[in-house]
Design a protein around this motif. Structure first.
Motif, PDB file in Angstrom:
ATOM      1  N   THR A   5       0.805  -1.203   0.000  1.00 41.93           N
ATOM      2  CA  THR A   5       0.000   0.000   0.000  1.00 41.93           C
ATOM      3  C   THR A   5       0.845   1.263   0.000  1.00 41.93           C
ATOM      4  O   THR A   5       0.347   2.337  -0.314  1.00 41.93           O
ATOM      5  CB  THR A   5      -0.931   0.011   1.229  1.00 41.93           C
ATOM      6  N   GLY A   6       2.099   1.146   0.312  1.00 36.31           N
ATOM      7  CA  GLY A   6       2.976   2.299   0.204  1.00 36.31           C
ATOM      8  C   GLY A   6       2.924   3.188   1.417  1.00 36.31           C
ATOM      9  O   GLY A   6       2.200   2.971   2.376  1.00 36.31           O
ATOM     10  N   SER A   7       3.715   4.280   1.358  1.00 35.48           N
ATOM     11  CA  SER A   7       3.851   5.163   2.513  1.00 35.48           C
ATOM     12  C   SER A   7       2.568   5.900   2.832  1.00 35.48           C
ATOM     13  O   SER A   7       2.339   6.302   3.954  1.00 35.48           O
ATOM     14  CB  SER A   7       4.978   6.181   2.256  1.00 35.48           C
ATOM     15  N   GLY A   8       1.707   6.081   1.819  1.00 38.27           N
ATOM     16  CA  GLY A   8       0.460   6.792   2.055  1.00 38.27           C
ATOM     17  C   GLY A   8      -0.607   5.938   2.695  1.00 38.27           C
ATOM     18  O   GLY A   8      -1.676   6.439   3.027  1.00 38.27           O
ATOM     19  N   GLY A   9      -0.344   4.653   2.845  1.00 39.31           N
ATOM     20  CA  GLY A   9      -1.301   3.781   3.493  1.00 39.31           C
ATOM     21  C   GLY A   9      -2.439   3.377   2.577  1.00 39.31           C
ATOM     22  O   GLY A   9      -2.411   3.550   1.364  1.00 39.31           O
ATOM     23  N   LEU A  10      -3.476   2.840   3.225  1.00 41.89           N
ATOM     24  CA  LEU A  10      -4.609   2.280   2.490  1.00 41.89           C
ATOM     25  C   LEU A  10      -5.354   3.345   1.709  1.00 41.89           C
ATOM     26  O   LEU A  10      -5.830   3.093   0.591  1.00 41.89           O
ATOM     27  CB  LEU A  10      -5.547   1.584   3.480  1.00 41.89           C
ATOM     28  N   ASN A  11      -5.471   4.546   2.271  1.00 42.53           N
ATOM     29  CA  ASN A  11      -6.200   5.614   1.589  1.00 42.53           C
ATOM     30  C   ASN A  11      -5.553   5.959   0.247  1.00 42.53           C
ATOM     31  O   ASN A  11      -6.239   6.094  -0.778  1.00 42.53           O
ATOM     32  CB  ASN A  11      -6.274   6.859   2.475  1.00 42.53           C
ATOM     33  N   GLU A  12      -4.235   6.103   0.242  1.00 43.30           N
ATOM     34  CA  GLU A  12      -3.526   6.399  -1.002  1.00 43.30           C
ATOM     35  C   GLU A  12      -3.667   5.248  -1.995  1.00 43.30           C
ATOM     36  O   GLU A  12      -3.817   5.470  -3.203  1.00 43.30           O
ATOM     37  CB  GLU A  12      -2.041   6.648  -0.720  1.00 43.30           C
ATOM     38  N   TYR A  13      -3.628   4.030  -1.485  1.00 48.94           N
ATOM     39  CA  TYR A  13      -3.758   2.844  -2.332  1.00 48.94           C
ATOM     40  C   TYR A  13      -5.106   2.837  -3.052  1.00 48.94           C
ATOM     41  O   TYR A  13      -5.193   2.600  -4.258  1.00 48.94           O
ATOM     42  CB  TYR A  13      -3.603   1.603  -1.462  1.00 48.94           C
ATOM     43  N   ILE A  14      -6.189   3.121  -2.299  1.00 48.50           N
ATOM     44  CA  ILE A  14      -7.524   3.133  -2.880  1.00 48.50           C
ATOM     45  C   ILE A  14      -7.672   4.278  -3.876  1.00 48.50           C
ATOM     46  O   ILE A  14      -8.207   4.095  -4.978  1.00 48.50           O
ATOM     47  CB  ILE A  14      -8.597   3.219  -1.774  1.00 48.50           C
ATOM     48  N   GLN A  15      -7.191   5.462  -3.495  1.00 45.27           N
ATOM     49  CA  GLN A  15      -7.271   6.601  -4.404  1.00 45.27           C
ATOM     50  C   GLN A  15      -6.537   6.333  -5.711  1.00 45.27           C
ATOM     51  O   GLN A  15      -6.986   6.717  -6.792  1.00 45.27           O
ATOM     52  CB  GLN A  15      -6.695   7.857  -3.725  1.00 45.27           C
ATOM     53  N   HIS A  16      -5.405   5.648  -5.609  1.00 43.50           N
ATOM     54  CA  HIS A  16      -4.631   5.320  -6.802  1.00 43.50           C
ATOM     55  C   HIS A  16      -5.443   4.426  -7.738  1.00 43.50           C
ATOM     56  O   HIS A  16      -5.474   4.636  -8.960  1.00 43.50           O
ATOM     57  CB  HIS A  16      -3.333   4.615  -6.405  1.00 43.50           C
ATOM     58  N   HIS A  17      -6.126   3.449  -7.165  1.00 42.82           N
ATOM     59  CA  HIS A  17      -6.868   2.491  -7.988  1.00 42.82           C
ATOM     60  C   HIS A  17      -8.208   3.030  -8.471  1.00 42.82           C
ATOM     61  O   HIS A  17      -8.853   2.397  -9.309  1.00 42.82           O
ATOM     62  CB  HIS A  17      -7.074   1.189  -7.220  1.00 42.82           C
TER      63      HIS A  17
END
Length: 276
Positions: A5-17
Protein backbone atom coordinates in the motif's frame (compact mmCIF):
# COMPACT_ATOMS: atom_id res chain seq x y z
CA UNK A 1 -2.16 -10.63 -5.66
CA UNK A 2 -1.50 -7.19 -4.18
CA UNK A 3 1.18 -4.57 -4.21
CA UNK A 4 2.24 -2.86 -1.00
CA UNK A 5 0.00 0.00 0.00
CA UNK A 6 2.98 2.30 0.20
CA UNK A 7 3.85 5.16 2.51
CA UNK A 8 0.46 6.79 2.06
CA UNK A 9 -1.30 3.78 3.49
CA UNK A 10 -4.61 2.28 2.49
CA UNK A 11 -6.20 5.61 1.59
CA UNK A 12 -3.53 6.40 -1.00
CA UNK A 13 -3.76 2.84 -2.33
CA UNK A 14 -7.52 3.13 -2.88
CA UNK A 15 -7.27 6.60 -4.40
CA UNK A 16 -4.63 5.32 -6.80
CA UNK A 17 -6.87 2.49 -7.99
CA UNK A 18 -9.85 4.81 -8.44
CA UNK A 19 -7.96 6.96 -10.95
CA UNK A 20 -8.90 6.83 -14.63
CA UNK A 21 -6.84 7.53 -17.72
CA UNK A 22 -8.74 10.44 -19.25
CA UNK A 23 -8.62 12.84 -22.15
CA UNK A 24 -10.67 15.99 -22.62
CA UNK A 25 -13.50 15.70 -25.14
CA UNK A 26 -15.90 18.64 -25.65
CA UNK A 27 -14.86 20.09 -22.31
CA UNK A 28 -15.46 16.86 -20.36
CA UNK A 29 -13.32 13.97 -19.17
CA UNK A 30 -13.42 10.95 -21.49
CA UNK A 31 -12.52 7.76 -19.60
CA UNK A 32 -10.19 5.81 -21.86
CA UNK A 33 -10.04 2.79 -19.55
CA UNK A 34 -13.80 2.35 -19.50
CA UNK A 35 -14.15 2.82 -23.26
CA UNK A 36 -11.28 0.48 -24.18
CA UNK A 37 -12.27 -2.37 -21.85
CA UNK A 38 -15.96 -2.12 -22.82
CA UNK A 39 -15.06 -2.18 -26.52
CA UNK A 40 -12.74 -5.17 -26.18
CA UNK A 41 -15.28 -7.14 -24.12
CA UNK A 42 -18.04 -6.33 -26.60
CA UNK A 43 -15.89 -7.60 -29.46
CA UNK A 44 -15.03 -10.74 -27.46
CA UNK A 45 -18.75 -11.43 -26.97
CA UNK A 46 -19.49 -10.92 -30.69
CA UNK A 47 -16.55 -13.05 -31.79
CA UNK A 48 -17.32 -15.79 -29.26
CA UNK A 49 -20.97 -16.24 -30.22
CA UNK A 50 -20.38 -15.70 -33.94
CA UNK A 51 -17.71 -18.42 -33.93
CA UNK A 52 -20.05 -21.04 -32.47
CA UNK A 53 -22.99 -19.83 -34.59
CA UNK A 54 -20.97 -20.50 -37.75
CA UNK A 55 -19.81 -23.91 -36.48
CA UNK A 56 -23.24 -24.95 -35.18
CA UNK A 57 -24.31 -28.44 -36.20
CA UNK A 58 -27.61 -30.29 -36.01
CA UNK A 59 -25.92 -33.32 -34.48
CA UNK A 60 -24.30 -33.70 -31.09
CA UNK A 61 -22.95 -30.23 -30.22
CA UNK A 62 -19.49 -29.55 -28.87
CA UNK A 63 -19.14 -28.36 -25.30
CA UNK A 64 -18.61 -24.81 -26.49
CA UNK A 65 -21.70 -24.89 -28.72
CA UNK A 66 -23.76 -26.51 -25.97
CA UNK A 67 -22.76 -23.76 -23.53
CA UNK A 68 -23.71 -21.00 -25.98
CA UNK A 69 -27.02 -22.73 -26.73
CA UNK A 70 -27.69 -23.05 -23.00
CA UNK A 71 -27.21 -19.32 -22.51
CA UNK A 72 -29.37 -18.48 -25.52
CA UNK A 73 -32.19 -20.80 -24.42
CA UNK A 74 -32.06 -19.35 -20.90
CA UNK A 75 -32.30 -15.76 -22.17
CA UNK A 76 -35.04 -16.62 -24.68
CA UNK A 77 -37.02 -18.35 -21.94
CA UNK A 78 -36.79 -15.28 -19.71
CA UNK A 79 -37.86 -13.00 -22.56
CA UNK A 80 -40.77 -15.32 -23.42
CA UNK A 81 -42.02 -15.13 -19.83
CA UNK A 82 -41.87 -11.32 -19.73
CA UNK A 83 -42.59 -10.23 -23.29
CA UNK A 84 -45.59 -11.70 -25.09
CA UNK A 85 -45.15 -10.09 -28.49
CA UNK A 86 -42.73 -10.71 -31.34
CA UNK A 87 -39.44 -11.32 -29.56
CA UNK A 88 -37.17 -11.72 -32.60
CA UNK A 89 -35.48 -8.39 -31.83
CA UNK A 90 -35.97 -8.50 -28.04
CA UNK A 91 -34.10 -11.76 -27.39
CA UNK A 92 -30.91 -10.61 -29.20
CA UNK A 93 -31.10 -7.33 -27.26
CA UNK A 94 -31.51 -9.16 -23.95
CA UNK A 95 -28.68 -11.56 -24.81
CA UNK A 96 -26.36 -8.68 -25.70
CA UNK A 97 -27.13 -6.79 -22.51
CA UNK A 98 -26.75 -9.84 -20.29
CA UNK A 99 -23.49 -11.11 -21.78
CA UNK A 100 -21.87 -7.69 -22.12
CA UNK A 101 -22.74 -6.70 -18.54
CA UNK A 102 -21.57 -10.10 -17.23
CA UNK A 103 -18.22 -9.67 -18.98
CA UNK A 104 -17.82 -6.10 -17.72
CA UNK A 105 -18.83 -7.06 -14.18
CA UNK A 106 -16.53 -10.08 -14.31
CA UNK A 107 -13.47 -7.86 -14.71
CA UNK A 108 -13.82 -7.20 -10.99
CA UNK A 109 -12.74 -10.80 -10.34
CA UNK A 110 -9.31 -10.30 -11.93
CA UNK A 111 -6.36 -9.48 -9.64
CA UNK A 112 -6.61 -5.82 -8.70
CA UNK A 113 -2.91 -5.07 -9.08
CA UNK A 114 -2.29 -7.01 -12.28
CA UNK A 115 -1.98 -3.89 -14.50
CA UNK A 116 0.43 -2.29 -12.04
CA UNK A 117 2.45 -5.49 -11.77
CA UNK A 118 2.74 -5.76 -15.56
CA UNK A 119 3.91 -2.15 -15.85
CA UNK A 120 6.30 -2.60 -12.91
CA UNK A 121 7.77 -5.73 -14.50
CA UNK A 122 8.29 -4.10 -17.89
CA UNK A 123 8.92 -0.43 -17.07
CA UNK A 124 9.94 -0.25 -13.41
CA UNK A 125 8.33 0.60 -10.07
CA UNK A 126 8.42 4.38 -10.55
CA UNK A 127 6.44 4.21 -13.77
CA UNK A 128 4.01 1.71 -12.26
CA UNK A 129 3.34 4.05 -9.32
CA UNK A 130 2.08 6.72 -11.74
CA UNK A 131 0.15 4.32 -13.97
CA UNK A 132 -3.62 4.19 -13.60
CA UNK A 133 -5.97 1.63 -15.06
CA UNK A 134 -9.52 0.81 -13.96
CA UNK A 135 -10.78 -2.23 -15.75
CA UNK A 136 -14.28 -2.61 -14.33
CA UNK A 137 -16.43 -0.55 -16.74
CA UNK A 138 -19.63 -1.00 -14.74
CA UNK A 139 -17.94 0.55 -11.68
CA UNK A 140 -17.88 3.75 -13.76
CA UNK A 141 -21.18 5.66 -13.66
CA UNK A 142 -20.63 6.78 -17.26
CA UNK A 143 -21.01 3.17 -18.44
CA UNK A 144 -24.17 2.35 -16.53
CA UNK A 145 -25.76 5.68 -17.46
CA UNK A 146 -24.83 5.13 -21.10
CA UNK A 147 -26.48 1.71 -21.11
CA UNK A 148 -29.54 3.06 -19.33
CA UNK A 149 -29.96 5.98 -21.73
CA UNK A 150 -29.99 3.51 -24.63
CA UNK A 151 -32.66 1.48 -22.80
CA UNK A 152 -34.64 4.71 -22.23
CA UNK A 153 -34.73 5.52 -25.95
CA UNK A 154 -35.66 1.92 -26.74
CA UNK A 155 -38.63 2.23 -24.37
CA UNK A 156 -39.73 5.42 -26.15
CA UNK A 157 -39.28 3.75 -29.54
CA UNK A 158 -41.41 0.76 -28.62
CA UNK A 159 -44.03 3.00 -27.00
CA UNK A 160 -44.43 5.00 -30.20
CA UNK A 161 -44.28 1.81 -32.28
CA UNK A 162 -47.09 0.20 -30.24
CA UNK A 163 -49.39 3.22 -29.87
CA UNK A 164 -48.36 5.58 -32.62
CA UNK A 165 -47.11 9.10 -32.05
CA UNK A 166 -50.58 10.50 -31.39
CA UNK A 167 -51.59 7.62 -29.13
CA UNK A 168 -48.40 7.87 -27.10
CA UNK A 169 -48.78 11.62 -26.70
CA UNK A 170 -52.42 11.21 -25.69
CA UNK A 171 -51.45 8.64 -23.07
CA UNK A 172 -48.88 11.01 -21.58
CA UNK A 173 -51.62 13.61 -21.06
CA UNK A 174 -54.56 11.39 -20.05
CA UNK A 175 -53.05 8.65 -17.85
CA UNK A 176 -52.90 7.57 -15.06
CA UNK A 177 -55.68 10.00 -13.98
CA UNK A 178 -58.46 9.45 -16.47
CA UNK A 179 -61.20 12.02 -16.68
CA UNK A 180 -64.48 12.55 -18.51
CA UNK A 181 -65.16 15.85 -20.14
CA UNK A 182 -62.82 18.23 -21.94
CA UNK A 183 -62.40 20.57 -18.98
CA UNK A 184 -61.40 17.81 -16.58
CA UNK A 185 -58.97 16.31 -19.10
CA UNK A 186 -57.28 19.69 -19.61
CA UNK A 187 -57.10 20.28 -15.85
CA UNK A 188 -55.48 16.90 -15.21
CA UNK A 189 -53.14 16.98 -18.21
CA UNK A 190 -50.22 18.74 -16.41
CA UNK A 191 -50.37 16.28 -13.51
CA UNK A 192 -50.53 13.30 -15.87
CA UNK A 193 -47.65 14.61 -17.96
CA UNK A 194 -45.52 15.27 -14.88
CA UNK A 195 -46.12 11.81 -13.43
CA UNK A 196 -45.42 10.10 -16.74
CA UNK A 197 -42.21 12.04 -17.29
CA UNK A 198 -41.05 11.11 -13.78
CA UNK A 199 -41.97 7.46 -14.39
CA UNK A 200 -40.03 7.33 -17.65
CA UNK A 201 -36.97 9.07 -16.18
CA UNK A 202 -36.89 6.94 -13.02
CA UNK A 203 -36.46 3.76 -15.07
CA UNK A 204 -33.03 4.54 -16.61
CA UNK A 205 -31.79 6.28 -13.46
CA UNK A 206 -32.67 3.30 -11.25
CA UNK A 207 -31.11 0.89 -13.75
CA UNK A 208 -27.88 2.89 -13.86
CA UNK A 209 -27.56 3.51 -10.12
CA UNK A 210 -28.35 -0.06 -9.11
CA UNK A 211 -25.68 -1.59 -11.36
CA UNK A 212 -23.13 1.12 -10.61
CA UNK A 213 -23.68 1.02 -6.85
CA UNK A 214 -23.25 -2.74 -6.60
CA UNK A 215 -20.16 -2.89 -8.78
CA UNK A 216 -18.50 0.19 -7.28
CA UNK A 217 -19.13 -1.16 -3.79
CA UNK A 218 -17.72 -4.55 -4.75
CA UNK A 219 -14.65 -2.88 -6.23
CA UNK A 220 -14.04 -0.96 -3.00
CA UNK A 221 -14.29 -4.15 -0.95
CA UNK A 222 -11.64 -5.79 -3.14
CA UNK A 223 -9.43 -2.72 -2.61
CA UNK A 224 -9.84 -2.90 1.15
CA UNK A 225 -8.98 -6.60 1.16
CA UNK A 226 -5.98 -5.92 -1.09
CA UNK A 227 -4.86 -3.40 1.50
CA UNK A 228 -4.85 -6.20 4.08
CA UNK A 229 -2.70 -8.33 1.80
CA UNK A 230 -0.22 -5.49 1.62
CA UNK A 231 -0.21 -4.99 5.36
CA UNK A 232 2.48 -7.52 6.19
CA UNK A 233 2.76 -11.24 6.89
CA UNK A 234 0.38 -11.07 9.86
CA UNK A 235 -2.50 -9.92 7.66
CA UNK A 236 -1.59 -11.96 4.59
CA UNK A 237 -3.44 -15.18 5.50
CA UNK A 238 -6.65 -13.41 6.68
CA UNK A 239 -6.44 -11.25 3.54
CA UNK A 240 -6.26 -14.30 1.28
CA UNK A 241 -9.21 -15.91 3.05
CA UNK A 242 -11.31 -12.74 2.90
CA UNK A 243 -10.40 -12.20 -0.75
CA UNK A 244 -11.37 -15.76 -1.70
CA UNK A 245 -14.66 -15.61 0.20
CA UNK A 246 -15.60 -12.24 -1.28
CA UNK A 247 -14.62 -13.34 -4.80
CA UNK A 248 -16.88 -16.40 -4.54
CA UNK A 249 -19.76 -14.27 -3.26
CA UNK A 250 -19.06 -11.61 -5.88
CA UNK A 251 -19.58 -14.14 -8.68
CA UNK A 252 -23.24 -14.19 -7.61
CA UNK A 253 -23.36 -10.38 -7.69
CA UNK A 254 -21.76 -10.30 -11.15
CA UNK A 255 -24.39 -12.64 -12.58
CA UNK A 256 -27.34 -11.31 -10.59
CA UNK A 257 -26.77 -7.66 -11.51
CA UNK A 258 -26.45 -8.54 -15.19
CA UNK A 259 -29.66 -10.57 -14.98
CA UNK A 260 -31.55 -7.77 -13.21
CA UNK A 261 -30.44 -5.18 -15.76
CA UNK A 262 -31.46 -7.47 -18.61
CA UNK A 263 -34.82 -8.58 -17.24
CA UNK A 264 -35.86 -5.05 -16.22
CA UNK A 265 -35.04 -3.84 -19.72
CA UNK A 266 -37.34 -6.52 -21.16
CA UNK A 267 -40.07 -5.72 -18.61
CA UNK A 268 -39.88 -2.00 -19.39
CA UNK A 269 -40.12 -2.66 -23.14
CA UNK A 270 -43.03 -5.05 -22.57
CA UNK A 271 -44.73 -2.31 -20.53
CA UNK A 272 -44.46 0.04 -23.51
CA UNK A 273 -47.01 -2.17 -25.30
CA UNK A 274 -49.51 -1.95 -22.47
CA UNK A 275 -52.03 0.81 -21.94
CA UNK A 276 -52.43 2.58 -18.63
Amino acid sequence: MSEQTGSGGLNEYIQHHLQQNTIEVFGGAFHIDTWAVSLVLGLIFIGWFAFFARKATAGVPSKGQAFVELILEFIDGQVKDSFHGDRRSITPLALTIFMWVVLMNGMDLLPLDLPGWLVKTTAGAEVAHHTYFRWVPTADLNTTLGLSVVVFFLILYHSVKAKGGFGFGKELLTAPFHAHGTGAKIALAPANLGLNVIEYLVKPVSLAMRLFGNMYGGELVFMLIAGLLGGGLLMFVPGVLFNTAWALFHILIVLLQAFIFMILTVVYIAGAYESH
